[in-house]
Scaffold this motif. Structure first.
Motif, mmCIF file in Angstrom:
data_model
loop_
_atom_site.group_PDB
_atom_site.id
_atom_site.type_symbol
_atom_site.label_atom_id
_atom_site.label_comp_id
_atom_site.label_asym_id
_atom_site.label_seq_id
_atom_site.Cartn_x
_atom_site.Cartn_y
_atom_site.Cartn_z
ATOM 1 N N SER A 60 0.819 -1.202 0.000
ATOM 2 C CA SER A 60 0.000 0.000 0.000
ATOM 3 C C SER A 60 0.860 1.262 0.000
ATOM 4 O O SER A 60 0.559 2.232 -0.706
ATOM 5 N N ILE A 61 1.935 1.252 0.789
ATOM 6 C CA ILE A 61 2.840 2.405 0.817
ATOM 7 C C ILE A 61 3.437 2.646 -0.560
ATOM 8 O O ILE A 61 3.480 3.776 -1.059
ATOM 9 N N LEU A 62 3.906 1.575 -1.196
ATOM 10 C CA LEU A 62 4.558 1.699 -2.504
ATOM 11 C C LEU A 62 3.591 2.180 -3.582
ATOM 12 O O LEU A 62 3.967 2.949 -4.471
ATOM 13 N N ILE A 63 2.354 1.732 -3.508
ATOM 14 C CA ILE A 63 1.363 2.101 -4.526
ATOM 15 C C ILE A 63 0.769 3.472 -4.234
ATOM 16 O O ILE A 63 0.641 4.316 -5.135
ATOM 17 N N CYS A 64 0.419 3.708 -2.979
ATOM 18 C CA CYS A 64 -0.306 4.926 -2.627
ATOM 19 C C CYS A 64 0.592 6.150 -2.509
ATOM 20 O O CYS A 64 0.115 7.274 -2.695
ATOM 21 N N GLY A 65 1.887 5.959 -2.209
ATOM 22 C CA GLY A 65 2.784 7.107 -2.081
ATOM 23 C C GLY A 65 2.865 7.935 -3.351
ATOM 24 O O GLY A 65 2.536 9.130 -3.346
ATOM 25 N N PRO A 66 3.272 7.352 -4.473
ATOM 26 C CA PRO A 66 3.307 8.116 -5.722
ATOM 27 C C PRO A 66 1.930 8.610 -6.158
ATOM 28 O O PRO A 66 1.798 9.696 -6.719
ATOM 29 N N LYS A 67 0.877 7.800 -5.926
ATOM 30 C CA LYS A 67 -0.471 8.214 -6.305
ATOM 31 C C LYS A 67 -0.908 9.442 -5.516
ATOM 32 O O LYS A 67 -1.590 10.321 -6.048
ATOM 33 N N ALA A 68 -0.511 9.504 -4.249
ATOM 34 C CA ALA A 68 -0.873 10.651 -3.427
ATOM 35 C C ALA A 68 -0.268 11.934 -3.969
ATOM 36 O O ALA A 68 -0.854 13.013 -3.840
ATOM 37 N N ASN A 69 0.894 11.813 -4.577
ATOM 38 C CA ASN A 69 1.564 12.991 -5.116
ATOM 39 C C ASN A 69 0.835 13.550 -6.329
ATOM 40 O O ASN A 69 0.876 14.750 -6.590
ATOM 41 N N THR A 70 0.177 12.674 -7.094
ATOM 42 C CA THR A 70 -0.504 13.112 -8.312
ATOM 43 C C THR A 70 -2.006 13.324 -8.112
ATOM 44 O O THR A 70 -2.566 14.302 -8.599
ATOM 45 N N LEU A 71 -2.654 12.428 -7.393
ATOM 46 C CA LEU A 71 -4.101 12.518 -7.199
ATOM 47 C C LEU A 71 -4.474 13.403 -6.019
ATOM 48 O O LEU A 71 -5.571 13.965 -5.987
ATOM 49 N N LEU A 119 2.584 11.674 5.356
ATOM 50 C CA LEU A 119 3.879 12.339 5.510
ATOM 51 C C LEU A 119 4.077 13.424 4.457
ATOM 52 O O LEU A 119 4.568 14.520 4.752
ATOM 53 N N SER A 120 3.700 13.132 3.206
ATOM 54 C CA SER A 120 3.811 14.168 2.168
ATOM 55 C C SER A 120 2.785 15.273 2.414
ATOM 56 O O SER A 120 3.036 16.448 2.128
ATOM 57 N N PHE A 121 1.623 14.914 2.956
ATOM 58 C CA PHE A 121 0.589 15.885 3.310
ATOM 59 C C PHE A 121 1.119 16.870 4.342
ATOM 60 O O PHE A 121 0.991 18.093 4.185
ATOM 61 N N LEU A 122 1.755 16.347 5.392
ATOM 62 C CA LEU A 122 2.311 17.217 6.427
ATOM 63 C C LEU A 122 3.494 18.022 5.911
ATOM 64 O O LEU A 122 3.698 19.169 6.306
ATOM 65 N N ALA A 123 4.298 17.424 5.018
ATOM 66 C CA ALA A 123 5.432 18.149 4.452
ATOM 67 C C ALA A 123 4.963 19.367 3.660
ATOM 68 O O ALA A 123 5.611 20.422 3.660
ATOM 69 N N GLU A 124 3.836 19.228 2.972
ATOM 70 C CA GLU A 124 3.291 20.347 2.198
ATOM 71 C C GLU A 124 2.648 21.399 3.088
ATOM 72 O O GLU A 124 2.776 22.597 2.833
ATOM 73 N N GLN A 125 1.966 20.960 4.132
ATOM 74 C CA GLN A 125 1.138 21.882 4.902
ATOM 75 C C GLN A 125 1.856 22.544 6.077
ATOM 76 O O GLN A 125 1.356 23.538 6.600
ATOM 77 N N SER A 126 3.007 22.004 6.511
ATOM 78 C CA SER A 126 3.662 22.525 7.703
ATOM 79 C C SER A 126 4.885 23.365 7.360
ATOM 80 O O SER A 126 5.521 23.180 6.319
ATOM 81 N N ASP A 127 5.211 24.281 8.253
ATOM 82 C CA ASP A 127 6.417 25.094 8.136
ATOM 83 C C ASP A 127 7.639 24.178 8.255
ATOM 84 O O ASP A 127 7.733 23.386 9.193
#
Length: 404
Positions: A60-71, A119-127
């Motif tokens: 799930s991590i391998l599939i959803c990580g890149p998908k989260a970046n695009t979708l 993790l990518s969500f928090l990286a985008e939204q946090s200082d």
């Protein structure tokens, strides 16, 4: 100076997501002493079931990580959590061993969708200067709710009239609740323009090979997670076998593992924002080795055993949080953060959650659970040696060096 208006809302949502997902990840360890009686399973199945969950969590991590970046991260997390909730409800109705394995796999795949996406969500939204704080807070809830609260509540709930099936139904409800909450409060949080502008660039795990820190932190995260998940899977059985304890008494001691891990996962990344990732990880792994060695090698009363396992988890979980997410996210360009925070946790989950429990389950059947715990002392030592070769990434520490 950039403003991050949604960072606290994002953090609260991810704290709940990581916390309830932690229950799912660790539920085999809590509930195995109960459903193993009904299905007549030996201790090897404890490792096998934990490995199945971790394997599909990794996929799930391998599939959803890149998908989260695009979708979009929310668009990936919500369906995954809904799938996990359905699988957990089905687990509560399982009548055959094959159904246990099947629905455990589906639950792992569904709930694993939150890892790299969050993790990518928090990286985008946090200082960026608070990244250690945000990552540590979110990931520490995995241990606080998933290990500390889970071991206390679910071992007792399973021993009551609710049974292990009632525990799975409760988990299904919690996962469903957080999915609804993320959909309701998270779908209108806008993504950063500088990140979405780069999502068209092809994401490839191969690109990460150019970054030494990512490769090294991945190897060290694998070792740390091998230690963490094997200890999480076998400590209750170890205490029951060597200390002649009941599952409830062993669960009470194991709650120290969850409590210590929560404080460490929260505190170590926060401290590393100021002291540096490398120094913090070195101190944590050295102290964690000493605490775990005391837990395994010394004849301690129950209270001291709780403190020793809490200390081991406090330090090792703190180091693991730094190596597993903070260092990789700071070692690559912004458009590769989602890929890096998918690759490192996936590798760690594969080795720590899949390979290690299976190997430990086989070894425990041959050598005994106590011997497995002795062997685990070597893993924190290897992590300590590897951290010596890491390059510093903390923005505050680098800024101080550049100002000199």
């Amino acid at each position: 100076m950039k403003s991050y208006p949604y960072q606290w809302r994002a953090l609260c949502l991810m704290v709940l997501a990581w916390g309830f997902a932690g229950l799912v990840h660790n539920c085999v360890a809590f509930l195995f002493p109960y459903f193993s009686v009904e299905f007549q399973l030996d201790t090897a199945h404890n490792g096998y079931l934990a490995a199945v969950l971790a394997l599909f969590w990794t996929l799930s991590i391998l599939i959803c990580g890149p998908k989260a970046n695009t979708l979009g991260q929310v668009q990936v997390m919500v369906p995954g959590l809904f799938l996990g909730a359905v699988a957990l409800a089905a687990l509560a109705l399982s009548q055959k061993v094959a159904m246990l394995y099947l629905f455990t796999a589906v639950a792992g795949f569904g709930c694993g969708s939150i890892v790299s996406s969050s993790l990518s969500f928090l990286a985008e939204q946090s200082d960026p200067k608070n990244r250690g704080l945000f990552y540590g807070t979110a990931q520490s809830s995995f241990t606080l709710i998933g290990s500390a609260a889970g071991s206390l509540v679910f071992t007792r709930l399973a021993a009551s009239s609710a049974g292990w099936r009632g525990c799975y139904l409760l988990m299904a409800g919690l996962i469903f609740f957080v999915a609804v909450l993320i959909f309701t409060l998270g779908h209108n949080i806008p993504r950063r323009a500088d990140v979405t502008a780069q999502t068209e660039e092809r994401q490839s795990f191969r690109k990460l090979l150019a970054y030494k820190n990512v490769i090294l932190s991945t190897v060290l995260a694998c070792l740390a997670m091998m230690w963490y998940f094997t200890v999480a899977a076998f400590t209750i059985l170890y205490l029951m076998e060597t200390g002649n304890m009941t599952a409830v008494a062993a669960g009470a001691i194991f709650a120290g593992f969850g409590t210590g891990g929560f404080i460490g996962e929260f505190g170590a990344p926060l401290v590393s924002d100021r002291l540096g990732r490398k120094l913090t990880a070195l101190v944590a792994t050295a102290a964690g080795t000493l605490c775990f060695a005391a837990f395994v090698l010394l004849d301690l009363p129950a209270g001291m055993m709780t403190l020793a396992i809490a200390g081991a988890s406090f330090f090792m979980s703190g180091a693991m949080a730094i190596l597993n997410s903070v260092v990789p996210s700071e070692s690559v360009p912004s458009y590769l953060v989602a890929t890096a925070t998918a690759f490192t946790p996936a590798a760690g989950e594969l080795m720590g959650g899949v390979a290690a429990p299976v190997a430990a389950g086989v070894l425990s059947g041959v050598l005994g659970t106590a011997q497995v715990m002795y062997l685990l002392i070597g893993l924190p030592i290897l992590v300590f040696i590897g951290v010596l070769f890491l390059e510093e990434t903390a923005p505050a520490v680098l800024a101080r060096k550049n100002s000199r």
